[in-house]
Design a protein around this motif. Structure first.
Motif, PDB file in Angstrom:
ATOM      1  N   ARG A  71     -12.267   1.124  -4.167  1.00 52.85           N
ATOM      2  CA  ARG A  71     -10.869   1.461  -4.417  1.00 52.85           C
ATOM      3  C   ARG A  71     -10.880   2.409  -5.625  1.00 52.85           C
ATOM      4  O   ARG A  71     -11.485   2.111  -6.649  1.00 52.85           O
ATOM      5  N   ARG A 108      -8.697   0.747   2.846  1.00 55.02           N
ATOM      6  CA  ARG A 108      -9.882  -0.112   2.686  1.00 55.02           C
ATOM      7  C   ARG A 108     -10.061  -1.027   3.892  1.00 55.02           C
ATOM      8  O   ARG A 108     -11.177  -1.242   4.348  1.00 55.02           O
ATOM      9  N   THR A 128       0.847  -1.194   0.000  1.00 57.77           N
ATOM     10  CA  THR A 128       0.000   0.000   0.000  1.00 57.77           C
ATOM     11  C   THR A 128       0.879   1.239   0.000  1.00 57.77           C
ATOM     12  O   THR A 128       1.828   1.298   0.769  1.00 57.77           O
TER      13      THR A 128
END
Ligand code: ZN
Length: 194
Positions: free
Chosen positions: A53, A34, A13
């Motif tokens: 997303r 998320r 990420t």
């Protein structure tokens, strides 16, 4: 782009998308937005939350330059904050935007409103820069963001105008064009319209 591993889903990420989340049962974990949203939705009973997303979007400014925006949606209990950050290698602090919405609202509609706000802002340039005059205020209004420069011994203010960092010193020089004039300074939260 710097990345971390989300301790929820295990996916790589980008740094700007990671958030610390502390829970009674699992302690403090660094999560992607998320996974963070899924935890907050579960704890707040907001199962209907639209945990999408959002892929980066390139938006072109009035000078024809394209700016890449990365989006992060965060569920914060009674509201949702949608952030757009312009990430660039040479200068990570470009444009930055935020829009606040309803957690039970439509995430794509919120994204649409944020993109409209970005387009409105990118359609105006507040500063000019040419070889003869250097950095100059284009008209009589400057809209920007307050940031800090921590590279020296003391932290120094930096402002970001037109998605570009300007040192406090350079900004002072730009103001000298208006020596003897008066001005009005208003400070607004990042999510507000300027
Ligand atoms: Zn995750």
């Amino acid at each position: 782009m710097k990345e971390i591993l989300c301790e929820g889903c295990g996916e790589a990420t980008p740094n700007h998308d990671a958030i610390n989340f502390t829970s009674m049962d699992q302690g403090c974990r660094l999560l992607c937005s998320r996974c963070f949203n899924a935890e907050v939705a579960r704890l707040s009973g907001l199962e209907s939350f639209d945990n999408i997303r959002i892929q980066p979007i390139g938006i072109t400014d009035c000078a024809g330059e394209t700016h890449q925006f990365h989006f992060t949606q965060r569920l914060l209990g009674n509201m949702v904050a949608l952030d757009a950050v312009e990430l660039r290698e040479e200068s990570p602090d470009g444009y930055r935007f935020q829009m606040i919405g309803d957690p039970e609202g439509d995430s794509l509609a919120l994204l649409g409103r944020l993109v409209e706000k970005i387009r409105r802002t990118l359609s105006v340039k507040h500063i000019t820069d040419d070889d003869r005059h250097g950095l100059q205020i284009a008209d009589q209004t400057v809209r920007g963001r307050i940031e800090g420069d921590y590279s020296g011994a003391e932290r120094a203010p930096v402002i970001v105008v037109d998605g570009r960092e300007i040192s406090w010193e350079d900004f002072g020089q730009m103001l000298m064009t208006f020596e003897g004039w008066q001005f009005k300074l208003e400070i607004r939260d990042i999510s507000e319209e300027l």
